[in-house]
Design a protein around this motif. Structure first.
Motif, PDB file in Angstrom:
ATOM      1  N   THR A 272       1.215  -1.254   0.024  1.00  0.00           N
ATOM      2  CA  THR A 272      -0.120   0.061   0.073  1.00  0.00           C
ATOM      3  C   THR A 272       0.676   1.446  -0.423  1.00  0.00           C
ATOM      4  OG1 THR A 272      -0.021  -0.298   2.667  1.00  0.00           O
ATOM      5  CG2 THR A 272      -2.133  -1.175   0.582  1.00  0.00           C
ATOM      6  N   ASP A 273       1.708   1.158   0.872  1.00  0.00           N
ATOM      7  CA  ASP A 273       2.808   2.015   0.093  1.00  0.00           C
ATOM      8  C   ASP A 273       4.097   2.584  -0.894  1.00  0.00           C
ATOM      9  OD1 ASP A 273       2.416   3.492   2.553  1.00  0.00           O
ATOM     10  OD2 ASP A 273       3.375   1.903   4.360  1.00  0.00           O
ATOM     11  N   THR A 274       4.115   1.464  -1.864  1.00  0.00           N
ATOM     12  CA  THR A 274       4.426   1.494  -2.650  1.00  0.00           C
ATOM     13  C   THR A 274       3.993   2.600  -3.944  1.00  0.00           C
ATOM     14  OG1 THR A 274       5.308  -1.057  -2.561  1.00  0.00           O
ATOM     15  CG2 THR A 274       5.606   0.319  -4.696  1.00  0.00           C
ATOM     16  N   LYS A 275       5.240   3.393  -4.060  1.00  0.00           N
ATOM     17  CA  LYS A 275       4.280   4.536  -5.260  1.00  0.00           C
ATOM     18  C   LYS A 275       4.484   4.513  -6.226  1.00  0.00           C
ATOM     19  CE  LYS A 275       4.725   7.276  -1.304  1.00  0.00           C
ATOM     20  NZ  LYS A 275       3.389   7.638  -1.339  1.00  0.00           N
ATOM     21  N   ILE A 276       4.333   4.771  -7.375  1.00  0.00           N
ATOM     22  CA  ILE A 276       4.022   5.029  -8.704  1.00  0.00           C
ATOM     23  C   ILE A 276       4.625   6.261  -9.293  1.00  0.00           C
ATOM     24  CG2 ILE A 276       2.594   4.258 -10.848  1.00  0.00           C
ATOM     25  CD1 ILE A 276       0.278   2.733  -9.208  1.00  0.00           C
ATOM     26  N   THR A 277       5.982   6.003 -10.464  1.00  0.00           N
ATOM     27  CA  THR A 277       6.110   7.299 -11.110  1.00  0.00           C
ATOM     28  C   THR A 277       5.743   7.066 -12.673  1.00  0.00           C
ATOM     29  OG1 THR A 277       7.915   7.653  -9.960  1.00  0.00           O
ATOM     30  CG2 THR A 277       8.160   8.624 -11.865  1.00  0.00           C
ATOM     31  N   VAL A 278       5.255   7.759 -13.651  1.00  0.00           N
ATOM     32  CA  VAL A 278       5.455   8.075 -14.628  1.00  0.00           C
ATOM     33  C   VAL A 278       5.793   8.301 -15.402  1.00  0.00           C
ATOM     34  CG1 VAL A 278       2.531   7.010 -14.260  1.00  0.00           C
ATOM     35  CG2 VAL A 278       3.137   9.253 -14.588  1.00  0.00           C
ATOM     36  N   THR A 279       6.392   7.490 -16.310  1.00  0.00           N
ATOM     37  CA  THR A 279       7.401   8.152 -17.625  1.00  0.00           C
ATOM     38  C   THR A 279       6.638   8.540 -18.867  1.00  0.00           C
ATOM     39  OG1 THR A 279       8.659   6.143 -17.439  1.00  0.00           O
ATOM     40  CG2 THR A 279       9.370   8.288 -16.435  1.00  0.00           C
ATOM     41  N   SER A 280       7.362   9.137 -20.042  1.00  0.00           N
ATOM     42  CA  SER A 280       6.981   8.316 -20.973  1.00  0.00           C
ATOM     43  C   SER A 280       6.485   9.631 -21.822  1.00  0.00           C
ATOM     44  CB  SER A 280       5.811   7.439 -21.384  1.00  0.00           C
ATOM     45  OG  SER A 280       5.808   7.306 -22.911  1.00  0.00           O
ATOM     46  N   ASP A 281       7.545  10.822 -22.362  1.00  0.00           N
ATOM     47  CA  ASP A 281       6.449  12.116 -22.669  1.00  0.00           C
ATOM     48  C   ASP A 281       6.067  12.791 -22.595  1.00  0.00           C
ATOM     49  OD1 ASP A 281       7.720  13.078 -25.586  1.00  0.00           O
ATOM     50  OD2 ASP A 281       6.225  12.640 -26.507  1.00  0.00           O
ATOM     51  N   LEU A 282       6.254  13.078 -21.184  1.00  0.00           N
ATOM     52  CA  LEU A 282       5.329  14.201 -20.770  1.00  0.00           C
ATOM     53  C   LEU A 282       5.259  15.138 -21.060  1.00  0.00           C
ATOM     54  CD1 LEU A 282       5.219  12.457 -17.133  1.00  0.00           C
ATOM     55  CD2 LEU A 282       3.166  11.770 -19.066  1.00  0.00           C
ATOM     56  N   ASP A 283       4.656  16.051 -21.024  1.00  0.00           N
ATOM     57  CA  ASP A 283       4.334  17.638 -20.988  1.00  0.00           C
ATOM     58  C   ASP A 283       2.607  17.762 -19.416  1.00  0.00           C
ATOM     59  OD1 ASP A 283       1.693  17.185 -22.197  1.00  0.00           O
ATOM     60  OD2 ASP A 283       2.166  18.167 -24.337  1.00  0.00           O
TER      61      ASP A 283
END
Length: 440
Positions: A272-283
């Motif tokens: 439940t404490d594991t974080k989610i990071t997103v990448t991939s050509d963000l703006d």
């Protein structure tokens, strides 16, 4: 290595002509500003000032520089002698780094003789145009993220030293870390990063790759889970690391949908404490679209280091006041169609309403003492100009890691003053109008 050849040829040929006809020593005021913002930006962010001052430290012509210029055969001995002994001896003041700005804001003022000041044009513009473009984009991204950390991952999409400058500029506007180690070293920025898809592909299985990373970096690391199948990757990540896994990263597909699914999966597995990071050509638009998704941080690359559609800030460096042949200072201005400028020495202030929000940018044109008094006597005006160089002596508190800390604080306070509509991502007018007051 000196930085004096980071300039354009015409600056040196102008000095040569001015030395010959006796105008090189005339007192002058140069001003750096932009005439307009991109239509989709409601404010800009000043960045690069600290780097400019750092470069100014080394802005002298080395013997090899003089040899190169001499062999070119354009500059005469008088000009070469002048350059050989050159060091900036004037005054520089302007907007504190991190401050927001608007069209015609007098961002950097150089007061010196003509030769001393004209030679700084390209150095100032090349640094502030780039860094302010990145910081302006970064500010919109951090505003859209609404408190969730944004991380610079753009080094591989930029010139190698441009990547360092971009990392620094992004941090001014609220980014919390960079993948670039040189930027981390120079400016004490937290370095971020763990592993790419190549590390997973190196191993015979995804589980083996995760185990190797955990063994090396510990369970608090972030595992990249979309090399193959995301659902299977998340299961393996928790199996190998346990429920105390620091984070997972998603780098492809529909990030919003995947984030929801992965969050549910992690919670079901007890992580439940594991974080989610997103990448991939963000703006900034992609970040805003993920506002309701269970995303904990954003890794931004290409769109950050290229200014997210505006790779330059369109700043110019113009002479606005000069000493005439009778020794009297007089205003000068360019009148060309679509490229006009406002002559005269200026003070700048931000007018604040009763709620502490900015309502206008006020530019006061007039002699130094009178314009300063005008600003100081009005409690609703917050002065914007700060001293950076006095008599050629650079105030080092604006440079290095400590200067970056000052810039971060200034941007946070300056953006907080803006009206709420300044943070809209849609095309529209600038956040506040610019009002010019000319003193008699």
């Amino acid at each position: 290595m000196g930085t004096a050849l980071l300039t354009d040829k015409y600056e040196l040929t102008m000095i040569q002509a001015a030395l010959k006809n006796g105008t090189a020593q005339r007192k002058c005021v140069f001003e750096l500003f932009t005439r307009r913002l991109p239509s989709w930006r409601r404010y800009g962010v000043v960045a690069g000032t600290g780097r400019f001052l750092e470069e100014l430290h080394d802005f002298t012509f080395t013997p090899s520089d003089i040899d190169f210029l001499s062999k070119e055969g354009v500059l005469n001995d008088e000009t070469l002698d002048y350059l050989r002994d050159y060091s900036f001896t004037g005054d520089i003041y302007g907007y504190a780094e991190g401050e927001v700005y608007f069209p015609n804001s007098p961002l950097l003022i150089v007061e010196s003789d003509f030769a001393n000041g004209v030679i700084l044009e390209t150095l100032a513009l090349s640094i502030l145009n780039h860094d302010s473009a990145v910081a302006s984009a970064a500010s919109r991204m951090t505003a859209a993220a609404d408190g969730r950390p944004c991380l610079d991952m753009g080094a591989r999409r930029a010139h190698e030293m441009g990547a360092v400058a971009a990392a620094r500029a992004s941090v001014i506007a609220g980014f919390k870390g960079t993948s670039n180690y040189e930027a981390a070293r120079l400016y004490d920025i937290p370095a971020i990063g763990t592993a790419a898809h190549s590390f997973t592909l190196l191993h015979d299985s995804e589980e083996e790759a995760f185990a190797a990373q955990i063994e090396s970096l510990g369970v608090n690391t972030t595992l990249l889970v979309d090399t193959y199948d995301v659902t299977a990757g998340v299961d393996l990540a928790v199996k190998v690391a346990g429920t105390k896994l620091g984070g997972v990263r998603l780098d492809s597909g529909d990030l919003g949908v995947q984030a929801v699914e992965v969050r549910k999966q992690l919670d079901a597995l007890g992580a439940t404490d594991t974080k989610i990071t997103v990448t991939s050509d963000l703006d900034e638009y992609a970040i805003a679209s993920l506002a309701s998704a269970p995303v904990d941080s954003y890794g931004v690359g290409t769109k950050l280091v290229t200014g997210s559609g505006a790779p330059t800030s369109s700043m110019v460096y113009k002479l606005v006041q000069r000493e005439n042949s009778e020794g009297v200072m007089e205003s000068v201005a360019k009148a060309s169609a679509s490229k006009t400028s406002v002559g005269g020495r200026k003070s700048a202030a931000r007018e604040l309403g009763s709620n502490g929000r900015a309502v206008a940018e006020v530019i006061v044109v007039g002699p130094e003492q009178e314009s300063a008094t005008y600003v100081q006597e009005r409690p609703e005006l917050r002065p914007l100009h700060v001293d950076m160089v006095t008599g050629g002596v650079i105030d080092d508190s604006w440079t290095g890691a400590s200067g970056l800390d000052r810039a971060i604080e200034r941007h946070e306070a300056s953006r907080a003053e803006l009206p709420r509509n300044a943070l809209r991502l849609s095309t529209g007018d600038v956040a506040i109008p610019t009002i010019t007051r000319e003193l008699d």
